[in-house]
Design a protein around this motif. Structure first.
Motif, PDB file in Angstrom:
ATOM      1  N   ASN A 434       0.858  -1.195   0.000  1.00  7.47           N
ATOM      2  CA  ASN A 434       0.000   0.000   0.000  1.00  7.47           C
ATOM      3  C   ASN A 434       0.889   1.237   0.000  1.00  7.47           C
ATOM      4  O   ASN A 434       1.629   1.473   0.950  1.00  7.47           O
ATOM      5  CB  ASN A 434      -0.895  -0.018   1.237  1.00  7.47           C
ATOM      6  CG  ASN A 434      -1.933   1.090   1.207  1.00  7.47           C
ATOM      7  OD1 ASN A 434      -1.809   2.064   0.471  1.00  7.47           O
ATOM      8  ND2 ASN A 434      -2.981   0.929   2.015  1.00  7.47           N
ATOM      9  N   LYS A 436       0.223   4.308   0.385  1.00 13.49           N
ATOM     10  CA  LYS A 436      -0.336   5.475   1.065  1.00 13.49           C
ATOM     11  C   LYS A 436       0.653   6.084   2.045  1.00 13.49           C
ATOM     12  O   LYS A 436       0.768   7.307   2.153  1.00 13.49           O
ATOM     13  CB  LYS A 436      -1.628   5.068   1.778  1.00 13.49           C
ATOM     14  CG  LYS A 436      -2.395   6.250   2.362  1.00 13.49           C
ATOM     15  CD  LYS A 436      -3.742   5.783   2.917  1.00 13.49           C
ATOM     16  CE  LYS A 436      -4.536   6.980   3.455  1.00 13.49           C
ATOM     17  NZ  LYS A 436      -5.852   6.558   3.995  1.00 13.49           N
ATOM     18  N   ASN A 437       1.374   5.246   2.798  1.00 14.96           N
ATOM     19  CA  ASN A 437       2.315   5.741   3.810  1.00 14.96           C
ATOM     20  C   ASN A 437       3.729   5.602   3.260  1.00 14.96           C
ATOM     21  O   ASN A 437       4.281   4.505   3.161  1.00 14.96           O
ATOM     22  CB  ASN A 437       2.158   4.926   5.107  1.00 14.96           C
ATOM     23  CG  ASN A 437       2.975   5.498   6.250  1.00 14.96           C
ATOM     24  OD1 ASN A 437       4.078   5.989   6.059  1.00 14.96           O
ATOM     25  ND2 ASN A 437       2.420   5.434   7.459  1.00 14.96           N
ATOM     26  N   PHE A 438       4.346   6.757   2.915  1.00 17.31           N
ATOM     27  CA  PHE A 438       5.683   6.711   2.327  1.00 17.31           C
ATOM     28  C   PHE A 438       6.706   6.201   3.333  1.00 17.31           C
ATOM     29  O   PHE A 438       7.673   5.529   2.961  1.00 17.31           O
ATOM     30  CB  PHE A 438       6.090   8.108   1.835  1.00 17.31           C
ATOM     31  CG  PHE A 438       7.425   8.124   1.153  1.00 17.31           C
ATOM     32  CD1 PHE A 438       7.581   7.578  -0.108  1.00 17.31           C
ATOM     33  CD2 PHE A 438       8.536   8.666   1.772  1.00 17.31           C
ATOM     34  CE1 PHE A 438       8.817   7.573  -0.742  1.00 17.31           C
ATOM     35  CE2 PHE A 438       9.772   8.663   1.156  1.00 17.31           C
ATOM     36  CZ  PHE A 438       9.915   8.125  -0.113  1.00 17.31           C
ATOM     37  N   GLY A 439       6.505   6.483   4.606  1.00 18.31           N
ATOM     38  CA  GLY A 439       7.427   6.005   5.634  1.00 18.31           C
ATOM     39  C   GLY A 439       7.519   4.491   5.648  1.00 18.31           C
ATOM     40  O   GLY A 439       8.603   3.930   5.846  1.00 18.31           O
ATOM     41  N   ASN A 440       6.398   3.838   5.413  1.00 15.20           N
ATOM     42  CA  ASN A 440       6.412   2.375   5.371  1.00 15.20           C
ATOM     43  C   ASN A 440       7.211   1.857   4.181  1.00 15.20           C
ATOM     44  O   ASN A 440       7.842   0.802   4.245  1.00 15.20           O
ATOM     45  CB  ASN A 440       4.986   1.832   5.301  1.00 15.20           C
ATOM     46  CG  ASN A 440       4.259   1.963   6.633  1.00 15.20           C
ATOM     47  OD1 ASN A 440       4.889   2.165   7.663  1.00 15.20           O
ATOM     48  ND2 ASN A 440       2.940   1.858   6.607  1.00 15.20           N
ATOM     49  N   GLN A 441       7.188   2.608   3.089  1.00 15.02           N
ATOM     50  CA  GLN A 441       7.977   2.216   1.922  1.00 15.02           C
ATOM     51  C   GLN A 441       9.473   2.281   2.239  1.00 15.02           C
ATOM     52  O   GLN A 441      10.244   1.405   1.843  1.00 15.02           O
ATOM     53  CB  GLN A 441       7.658   3.120   0.723  1.00 15.02           C
ATOM     54  CG  GLN A 441       6.210   3.005   0.245  1.00 15.02           C
ATOM     55  CD  GLN A 441       6.007   3.637  -1.125  1.00 15.02           C
ATOM     56  OE1 GLN A 441       6.708   3.299  -2.074  1.00 15.02           O
ATOM     57  NE2 GLN A 441       5.050   4.553  -1.215  1.00 15.02           N
TER      58      GLN A 441
END
Length: 513
Positions: A434, A436-441
Motif C-alpha cells: 500500500n 499510502k504511507n511513504f514512511g512504510n515504503q
C-alpha cells in the motif's frame, strides 16, 4: 442435531529435525555449489541429477523389519490398484547408492570410466541434535569403472583445489589419505594365528572368531587415538583404563604382542611420506593385503607429488579410519585445521568437512560383476559454517534497488523505471504494498537491505527528474559520518530521469552524489 466440531488449525512449525533456509543462506549455498561445480567441471566430471526417491532394495543399507520398517531412512510402501502392498520406497540417504543404481541401469549408454558429480539434499531418519538435521546437502564427485590409483589421486587433488576455490586458504586445511587394506593387514598381523599352519581348519575358526568379536572393538579403539593418545590406546587394547571421570573402561583384551602392530600402525606417520610408508610396511608384517594397501598408497603419493601436491596440502595419514565398513581401498578425509571456539568457549579445531574413498563392491550388487569406483562427498553445511567462521561469507547481502510509488496511477511509469534498471543488470523492484504511507515504503527498503530508493512524484515527473536516496550513505551518516562528509555527498539528490541507470550505477559503485 450434533454440532459440527471445528477443525483445529495446523501448527505453523517445521517438523522435528528440519529447518527453513532464507535469502542469504540460500544465496551463499548456491554460490558455493556453483564454485565447486566449476572445479569438478574443469576436472572433466559431468553433472548428474538422479531421483530423490529410490527403492529400499536399491539403497541396500536399510531393510524392512517388523517393529520399524526401513529404520534410518524415510520410507513408505506403495500399494497396487487392489490395495495390496508393493515396493518399499525411501528418500535417498546419500548420493553414492543412487549412483550405483544409475550406473548399473545405464552402463551400456555411459562412457567407461564414468565421471560424474552430483549436488542436492539427502535425508536420514536419525535423532536430530544441535547442528544435526534430518535433511542436509551433499556435494559428490565419483569415478566409476577405473581401478587405477590415478583416479584416487585425482579425487584428492580435486578436493584440495575445491577447498581453495571456495575460500579455504592453504595452511587452513589438509587432505589425509589412508587405505583400508593397510588396516586390514594390521588386524591380520594382530590376530592370534601364528601358531596355526596355513589352511588349518582351526586357524580359519580362530580368524572368523577374531573378525566377529574383536575387529569392531579394535576399530572403535583406533578411532579414539586423537583423544587418548598412544598410551590410552595401549591400555584400551589391553585390559582397560580409567577415564577422566574415574570410571573404568574395559579393554579389548589383546596381548602386548597383538596390540603392537596396531600401535605401530597408529604411530607410523612421519614428516616424510617415504618414511610413513616404510613404517606402515613394518606394521603390516607379512600380510599380503596390508602390503598391497601400502603399495597403493605409494602410487597415490607419487602421482600427487608429480602434480605438485605436497604435504602442505595432502598427506599419508594412518589415523584416517572413516567408513571402514563401506570402503575397500584408499580412504581420504579433508580436515580444516584452524581453531574455533565451542559452545563453552574452548578452543578446538574445526574438523572434517569432506571424505571419501574407494568402494569396489557397490555396483556389483546390481550387476554381479565387480566394478571399481572411487569418490568423495563434501558436507555442504559444514563447509558453509567453516567459511562463515573464517569471515569469507556471512556479510550482509545487498538487496534490490526499490522504486517507491508516490502516485499509484503512474504504476506503468514506475514499472518502466524498474525495467530499465533490470535490463542494465541491476537488481530492482517496484514497491507493491500500500503506497499510502511513504514512511512504510522506506522501512520496507531498509528491511530489504536496499542500497538505493528511487523517488518520483508528480513534480518530478513534470520536470523529467527523479530523486535518488543513497541508503548506503544514509546508514553511514546515521552512524558516524562528519558534517563535511555529509555536505560532500548528500544522501538524497535529484537527477535527470534519462540518467536514472547511470546515476544508480554510480551509487552502487560508491561514486554517487
Amino acid at each position: 442435531m450434533a454440532k459440527t466440531k471445528k477443525q483445529p488449525r495446523p501448527k505453523a512449525q517445521t517438523p522435528k529435525g528440519f529447518r527453513d533456509y532464507f535469502g542469504t543462506e540460500v544465496t551463499e549455498r548456491a554460490e558455493m555449489l556453483s564454485t565447486i561445480a566449476g572445479v569438478y567441471h574443469r576436472y572433466g566430471f559431468d553433472a548428474l541429477e538422479s531421483s530423490a526417491v529410490e527403492t529400499v532394495e536399491a539403497l541396500g543399507k536399510f531393510l524392512p523389519d517388523v517393529d520399524r520398517p526401513n529404520e534410518g531412512v524415510f520410507a513408505w510402501q506403495e500399494t497396487d490398484d487392489e490395495g495390496k502392498g508393493g515396493d518399499w520406497l525411501a528418500l535417498r540417504y546419500d548420493l553414492t547408492a543412487p549412483l550405483a543404481r544409475v550406473y548399473a541401469q545405464h552402463r551400456n549408454d555411459l562412457p567407461t570410466p564414468y565421471r560424474r558429480y552430483a549436488m542436492g539434499p539427502v535425508w536420514r531418519n536419525e535423532k536430530p541434535g544441535p547442528g544435526r538435521f534430518r535433511q542436509f546437502y551433499q556435494c559428490d564427485a565419483d569415478t566409476v569403472g577405473s581401478a587405477s590409483m590415478a583416479a584416487d589421486a585425482e579425487i584428492c587433488a580435486m578436493l584440495a583445489d575445491t577447498l581453495e576455490a571456495v575460500g579455504i586458504a592453504r595452511g587452513d586445511y589438509v587432505v589425509r589419505v589412508n587405505n583400508r587394506k593397510v588396516l586390514n593387514g594390521v588386524l591380520e598381523a594382530a590376530a592370534p594365528l601364528t601358531e596355526f599352519p596355513e589352511g588349518d581348519d582351526l586357524r580359519q575358526s580362530v580368524k572368523a572368531a577374531w573378525d566377529q568379536v574383536t575387529r569392531d572393538a579394535v576399530l572403535r579403539t583406533i578411532d579414539k587415538f586423537d583423544k587418548v593418545g598412544e598410551d590410552g590406546v595401549r591400555e584400551l587394547l589391553g585390559k582397560g583404563r580409567l577415564d577422566a571421570s574415574g570410571a573404568y573402561i574395559d579393554g579389548v583384551g589383546l596381548t602386548d604382542g597383538q596390540a603392537e602392530p596396531v600401535l605401530a600402525f597408529l604411530t607410523s606417520k612421519a614428516d616424510d611420506a617415504a618414511d610413513t610408508l616404510a613404517n606402515l610396511r613394518a606394521a603390516v608384517g607379512e600380510s599380503a593385503t596390508g602390503l598391497e594397501g601400502v603399495a597403493e598408497l605409494e602410487q597415490i603419493a607419487g602421482l600427487l607429488a608429480a602434480q605438485g601436491y605436497g604435504p602442505d596440502r595432502i598427506v599419508i595419514d594412518p589415523s584416517v579410519v572413516r567408513g571402514l565398513g563401506y570402503y575397500t581401498g584408499p580412504v581420504f578425509e579433508a580436515e580444516l585445521t584452524f581453531e574455533i571456539l565451542d559452545e563453552k568457549g574452548r578452543k578446538r579445531q574445526f574438523g572434517s568437512v569432506a571424505g571419501g574413498g574407494r568402494y569396489d563392491d557397490l555396483v556389483k550388487r546390481f550387476t554381479g560383476q565387480a566394478v571399481p569406483a572411487t569418490g568423495v562427498s563434501i558436507g555442504v553445511d559444514r563447509l558453509l559454517a567453516a567459511l562463515r567462521e573464517k569471515g569469507r561469507i556471512g556479510g550482509t547481502v545487498e538487496g534490490p534497488v526499490v522504486v517507491t510509488v508516490m502516485d499509484r496511477d503512474r504504476m506503468a511509469e514506475y514499472q518502466a523505471m524498474v525495467g530499465e534498471l533490470r535490463q542494465a543488470g541491476i537488481r530492482a523492484e517496484v514497491y507493491l504494498g500500500n503506497p499510502k504511507n511513504f514512511g512504510n515504503q522506506m522501512k520496507y527498503a531498509d528491511r530489504r537491505g536496499s542500497p538505493v530508493a528511487v523517488i518520483a512524484g508528480s513534480e518530478e515527473f513534470a520536470a523529467g527528474k527523479v530523486q535518488l536516496k543513497d541508503l548506503i550513505l544514509g546508514a553511514k551518516i546515521a552512524e558516524n559520518a562528519t558534517l563535511e562528509e555529509w555536505k560532500e555527498r548528500p544522501s538524497q539528490f535529484e537527477v535527470d530521469r534519462a540518467d536514472l541507470v547511470t546515476e544508480v550505477r554510480k551509487i552502487l559503485d560508491g561514486q554517487g552524489g
